[in-house]
Structure formats: structure tokens, C-alpha cells
Scaffold this motif. Structure first.
Motif, PDB file in Angstrom:
ATOM      1  N   TYR A 189       0.842  -1.200   0.000  1.00  0.00           N
ATOM      2  CA  TYR A 189       0.000   0.000   0.000  1.00  0.00           C
ATOM      3  C   TYR A 189       0.879   1.254   0.000  1.00  0.00           C
ATOM      4  O   TYR A 189       0.626   2.212  -0.736  1.00  0.00           O
ATOM      5  CB  TYR A 189      -0.907   0.022   1.230  1.00  0.00           C
ATOM      6  CG  TYR A 189      -1.974  -1.053   1.256  1.00  0.00           C
ATOM      7  CD1 TYR A 189      -2.308  -1.767   0.112  1.00  0.00           C
ATOM      8  CD2 TYR A 189      -2.664  -1.338   2.445  1.00  0.00           C
ATOM      9  CE1 TYR A 189      -3.302  -2.739   0.144  1.00  0.00           C
ATOM     10  CE2 TYR A 189      -3.651  -2.306   2.489  1.00  0.00           C
ATOM     11  CZ  TYR A 189      -3.959  -3.019   1.337  1.00  0.00           C
ATOM     12  OH  TYR A 189      -4.940  -3.976   1.377  1.00  0.00           O
ATOM     13  N   LEU A 191       1.106   4.096  -3.014  1.00  0.00           N
ATOM     14  CA  LEU A 191       0.761   5.488  -2.742  1.00  0.00           C
ATOM     15  C   LEU A 191       1.958   6.404  -3.003  1.00  0.00           C
ATOM     16  O   LEU A 191       1.808   7.514  -3.519  1.00  0.00           O
ATOM     17  CB  LEU A 191       0.282   5.637  -1.301  1.00  0.00           C
ATOM     18  CG  LEU A 191      -0.138   7.050  -0.874  1.00  0.00           C
ATOM     19  CD1 LEU A 191      -1.248   7.588  -1.795  1.00  0.00           C
ATOM     20  CD2 LEU A 191      -0.586   7.069   0.584  1.00  0.00           C
ATOM     21  N   HIS A 229      -1.386  10.021  -4.727  1.00  0.00           N
ATOM     22  CA  HIS A 229      -2.807  10.376  -4.825  1.00  0.00           C
ATOM     23  C   HIS A 229      -3.601   9.195  -4.254  1.00  0.00           C
ATOM     24  O   HIS A 229      -3.506   8.066  -4.758  1.00  0.00           O
ATOM     25  CB  HIS A 229      -3.192  10.620  -6.286  1.00  0.00           C
ATOM     26  CG  HIS A 229      -4.566  11.195  -6.457  1.00  0.00           C
ATOM     27  ND1 HIS A 229      -5.712  10.446  -6.330  1.00  0.00           N
ATOM     28  CD2 HIS A 229      -4.980  12.473  -6.737  1.00  0.00           C
ATOM     29  CE1 HIS A 229      -6.755  11.199  -6.543  1.00  0.00           C
ATOM     30  NE2 HIS A 229      -6.338  12.454  -6.781  1.00  0.00           N
ATOM     31  N   PHE A 230      -4.346   9.456  -3.181  1.00  0.00           N
ATOM     32  CA  PHE A 230      -5.042   8.356  -2.516  1.00  0.00           C
ATOM     33  C   PHE A 230      -6.069   7.691  -3.436  1.00  0.00           C
ATOM     34  O   PHE A 230      -6.218   6.469  -3.420  1.00  0.00           O
ATOM     35  CB  PHE A 230      -5.733   8.877  -1.246  1.00  0.00           C
ATOM     36  CG  PHE A 230      -4.825   8.912  -0.051  1.00  0.00           C
ATOM     37  CD1 PHE A 230      -4.646   7.791   0.734  1.00  0.00           C
ATOM     38  CD2 PHE A 230      -4.137  10.073   0.277  1.00  0.00           C
ATOM     39  CE1 PHE A 230      -3.807   7.818   1.841  1.00  0.00           C
ATOM     40  CE2 PHE A 230      -3.298  10.117   1.381  1.00  0.00           C
ATOM     41  CZ  PHE A 230      -3.117   8.993   2.172  1.00  0.00           C
ATOM     42  N   GLY A 231      -6.784   8.494  -4.222  1.00  0.00           N
ATOM     43  CA  GLY A 231      -7.798   7.921  -5.098  1.00  0.00           C
ATOM     44  C   GLY A 231      -7.195   7.006  -6.145  1.00  0.00           C
ATOM     45  O   GLY A 231      -7.672   5.885  -6.371  1.00  0.00           O
ATOM     46  N   LYS A 232      -6.134   7.486  -6.807  1.00  0.00           N
ATOM     47  CA  LYS A 232      -5.487   6.668  -7.850  1.00  0.00           C
ATOM     48  C   LYS A 232      -4.829   5.422  -7.251  1.00  0.00           C
ATOM     49  O   LYS A 232      -4.881   4.340  -7.839  1.00  0.00           O
ATOM     50  CB  LYS A 232      -4.458   7.508  -8.598  1.00  0.00           C
ATOM     51  CG  LYS A 232      -5.062   8.624  -9.433  1.00  0.00           C
ATOM     52  CD  LYS A 232      -3.971   9.422 -10.142  1.00  0.00           C
ATOM     53  CE  LYS A 232      -4.576  10.547 -10.981  1.00  0.00           C
ATOM     54  NZ  LYS A 232      -3.529  11.351 -11.670  1.00  0.00           N
ATOM     55  N   ALA A 290      -5.715   3.863  -4.494  1.00  0.00           N
ATOM     56  CA  ALA A 290      -6.766   2.934  -4.077  1.00  0.00           C
ATOM     57  C   ALA A 290      -7.320   2.181  -5.271  1.00  0.00           C
ATOM     58  O   ALA A 290      -7.574   0.962  -5.202  1.00  0.00           O
ATOM     59  CB  ALA A 290      -7.880   3.693  -3.359  1.00  0.00           C
ATOM     60  N   GLU A 291      -7.497   2.889  -6.373  1.00  0.00           N
ATOM     61  CA  GLU A 291      -8.000   2.244  -7.593  1.00  0.00           C
ATOM     62  C   GLU A 291      -7.012   1.198  -8.102  1.00  0.00           C
ATOM     63  O   GLU A 291      -7.408   0.099  -8.520  1.00  0.00           O
ATOM     64  CB  GLU A 291      -8.246   3.313  -8.651  1.00  0.00           C
ATOM     65  CG  GLU A 291      -8.849   2.767  -9.938  1.00  0.00           C
ATOM     66  CD  GLU A 291      -9.115   3.862 -10.957  1.00  0.00           C
ATOM     67  OE1 GLU A 291      -9.472   3.525 -12.108  1.00  0.00           O
ATOM     68  OE2 GLU A 291      -8.956   5.057 -10.617  1.00  0.00           O
ATOM     69  N   ALA A 303     -11.056   0.486  -1.502  1.00  0.00           N
ATOM     70  CA  ALA A 303     -11.658   1.820  -1.355  1.00  0.00           C
ATOM     71  C   ALA A 303     -10.638   2.780  -0.746  1.00  0.00           C
ATOM     72  O   ALA A 303      -9.683   2.369  -0.075  1.00  0.00           O
ATOM     73  CB  ALA A 303     -12.901   1.738  -0.483  1.00  0.00           C
ATOM     74  N   GLN A 304     -10.868   4.078  -0.974  1.00  0.00           N
ATOM     75  CA  GLN A 304      -9.907   5.071  -0.493  1.00  0.00           C
ATOM     76  C   GLN A 304      -9.843   5.158   1.037  1.00  0.00           C
ATOM     77  O   GLN A 304      -8.738   5.215   1.595  1.00  0.00           O
ATOM     78  CB  GLN A 304     -10.248   6.442  -1.091  1.00  0.00           C
ATOM     79  CG  GLN A 304      -9.257   7.531  -0.698  1.00  0.00           C
ATOM     80  CD  GLN A 304      -9.533   8.832  -1.428  1.00  0.00           C
ATOM     81  OE1 GLN A 304     -10.029   8.827  -2.546  1.00  0.00           O
ATOM     82  NE2 GLN A 304      -9.201   9.955  -0.773  1.00  0.00           N
ATOM     83  N   LEU A 325      -7.603   2.522   2.591  1.00  0.00           N
ATOM     84  CA  LEU A 325      -6.197   2.773   2.271  1.00  0.00           C
ATOM     85  C   LEU A 325      -5.626   3.840   3.194  1.00  0.00           C
ATOM     86  O   LEU A 325      -4.520   3.682   3.738  1.00  0.00           O
ATOM     87  CB  LEU A 325      -6.068   3.206   0.809  1.00  0.00           C
ATOM     88  CG  LEU A 325      -4.662   3.641   0.367  1.00  0.00           C
ATOM     89  CD1 LEU A 325      -3.657   2.506   0.563  1.00  0.00           C
ATOM     90  CD2 LEU A 325      -4.661   4.114  -1.089  1.00  0.00           C
ATOM     91  N   SER A 326      -6.372   4.916   3.371  1.00  0.00           N
ATOM     92  CA  SER A 326      -5.914   5.987   4.249  1.00  0.00           C
ATOM     93  C   SER A 326      -5.726   5.477   5.678  1.00  0.00           C
ATOM     94  O   SER A 326      -4.743   5.804   6.358  1.00  0.00           O
ATOM     95  CB  SER A 326      -6.933   7.140   4.230  1.00  0.00           C
ATOM     96  OG  SER A 326      -6.535   8.183   5.077  1.00  0.00           O
TER      97      SER A 326
END
Length: 288
Positions: free
Chosen positions: A8, A12, A17-20, A22-23, A28-29, A32-33
Motif C-alpha cells: 500500500y 501510494l 494520490h489516494f484515489g489513484k 486505491a483504484e 476503497a480510499q 487505504l488511508s
């Protein structure tokens, strides 16, 4: 800390970018956070500087990234080597061989092994058949090249080479000028032979061959290795019946002749322990 936490982090760090990230990780974002924060808590230092607009690696995060990437490279190498070992593509075999094998099958075996399984190293030991059986039983060698027969209840074996017999004569012997030699013409000669217990199969074939034409050889000297036997012939101690491929051993003072009579076929067999589960051995046996 689990390996997935490090994956993870690396993803990252690459995406920032958390969204990218996570994808890319197929999660899901929010989880991951959460996982990144848990990792930072466990490590005791911040990996990323986060703002509403961007995510950046911290100084400690940059150093940590370099080391983690090295860990993943080592892991990939470990997996690669493990797979090679599991397929028998890498490893070592300890191999015994009778001295005469060096003049017929051994060179091709070494070349074929290098071509087929180049990362398998062979540790070679020149041993008599009797010694190989003892070493194989005690685990000191993994496979051997012997003069059969062998105990079929203890070992697996396969004949891989057969040849005729020849006579080794001193170069000034009275039969040296003949194209072929009759075995019967040697009945009064002194013979050089090896002790029977070293290779009873080959020994019995030689004795039986002589008895078929009406005599038992008079043994003047015994020697263990074929090279020594040939050297004694050169010294005119006697003559010797040997596997014909021994002609590849060039020795000053010795000549080789084929027999008039049809000779028995003497063999070399590959031998290994029953129920040996070595994958490297299986790959080696595929060469034959």
C-alpha cells in the motif's frame, strides 16, 4: 506490520494520490488511508505530508521507500530462485563414476548437463563400483555410474552404455602386428586384472570370456584403477582385457587390439537410491 501494508505504501508513494492508489490496489480510499496511518503509527514517523491539494513523501518516507523497494526486489529474487529450485533448475549433485567412464560417457554427460540444466553444479568423484555403492548408501553421493549388476531392491538403475572388450598389449608384444588377436593365443600370458569385489559384473564377464575358449587367466598383478592397469601393461608386467573405449586413454608403450572372437557386451549403468525425492536428481535423469 504485514507485507500488504508495505505494498500500500509503495503504491501510494508512486501515485501520490489516494484515489489513484486505491483504484490501482482495488480497494476503497478510506481503508487505504486508514492502513497508511496505522503503518505510520507502528513505524513511529510520518511517511507522507498531506494537504487538501496534494500528498508528498516526507523525508523519512523517501528513505523508507528506497529500502522497501529493495526488500521487494529481494523478495522477487527469492521467489524466482525458489521456483528454479522447485523445478530442479538450480542446485548441486554429487556424482560418482568408474574411471573407465571418463573415456566414453562422462564428457557427453557433462556437456549435456551444462546445456540442459546449466545452473546445476556437479561435484565429481572417481570411485570404483564397490565404493560408489557404499557412498550412495551413506548419502555421500546422489548418483553414480557403475559397472552392473547392482542390488535392485536397494537402488534404481538404468544401463546407458554398452561396448565390447579389447586387449591391451605391450607395444613390442609378439602379437602387436596382427589386425585382430585370438583370445586363445593369450592363454599362456600373464594377465593384469582388478580384484573381483570392486566390480564383480565386469570381472565375471572377463573370466567367463576366457573360459569359453578353454582357459582361466593367470593373474600376475591386480590393480584398482584402469589407468594403473594400462600402466602395468606398458611396463610389460602382463596383458589386460579392457573395455574397448579405454583406447581413448593414450599411454606410451601400450597398443590395443580387437579380438577375433565375439566378446560379451560390458555395460555402464546410472544408479540412484530408491525413493529419492530430489527434484534436481529428477532433472538430471531426464538427460539420459
Amino acid at each position: 506490520m504485514e507485507l500488504r501494508h508495505l505494498r500500500y505504501f509503495v503504491t501510494l508513494a508512486e501515485e501520490l494520490h489516494f484515489g489513484k492508489a486505491a483504484e490501482k490496489l482495488h480497494i476503497a480510499q478510506p481503508p487505504l488511508s486508514q492502513q497508511i496511518r496505522q503503518l505510520e503509527t507502528e513505524l513511529g514517523f510520518e511517511l507522507f505530508h498531506r494537504t487538501k491539494r496534494k500528498v508528498e513523501l516526507s523525508e523519512a518516507g523517501e528513505v523508507f521507500l528506497v529500502e522497501v523497494q529493495q526488500i521487494f526486489r529481494q523478495l522477487e529474487q527469492a521467489i524466482f530462485l525458489g521456483r528454479q529450485v522447485s523445478r530442479g533448475e538450480i542446485g548441486q549433485l554429487v556424482v560418482g563414476f568408474v574411471s573407465s567412464a571418463a573415456y566414453n560417457i562422462l564428457p557427453n554427460i557433462l556437456q549435456n548437463t551444462r546445456n540442459s540444466i546449466p545452473n546445476v553444479s556437479l561435484e565429481l568423484h572417481e570411485l570404483t563400483t564397490d565404493e560408489q555403492l557404499r557412498w550412495l548408501q551413506s548419502g555421500r553421493i546422489d548418483v553414480g555410474f557403475v559397472r552392473p549388476p547392482v542390488d535392485e531392491n536397494t537402488y534404481e538403475s538404468k544401463v546407458i552404455f554398452q561396448e565390447s572388450l579389447a586387449i591391451a598389449l605391450p607395444q613390442n608384444h609378439f602379437l602387436a602386428n596382427q589386425d585382430r588377436v585370438s583370445l586363445q593365443s593369450l592363454k599362456n600370458e600373464s594377465f593384469i586384472l582388478f580384484p573381483r569385489f570392486l566390480a564383480p559384473g565386469l570381472y565375471d564377464q572377463i573370466i567367463s570370456f576366457c573360459q569359453q575358449v578353454g582357459f582361466s587367466p593367470k593373474v600376475a598383478q591386480e590393480a584398482i584403477q584402469m589407468q594403473t592397469i594400462v600402466s602395468l601393461v606398458a611396463a610389460e608386467i602382463g596383458v589386460a582385457i579392457v573395455p574397448e573405449s579405454l583406447q581413448n586413454l593414450r599411454r606410451t608403450g601400450v597398443i590395443y587390439k580387437y579380438f577375433v572372437e565375439k566378446t560379451p557386451q560390458v555395460s555402464i549403468a546410472i544408479i540412484w537410491r530408491k525413493n529419492d525425492v530430489s527434484v534436481v536428481l529428477d532433472r538430471f535423469l531426464e538427460v539420459f
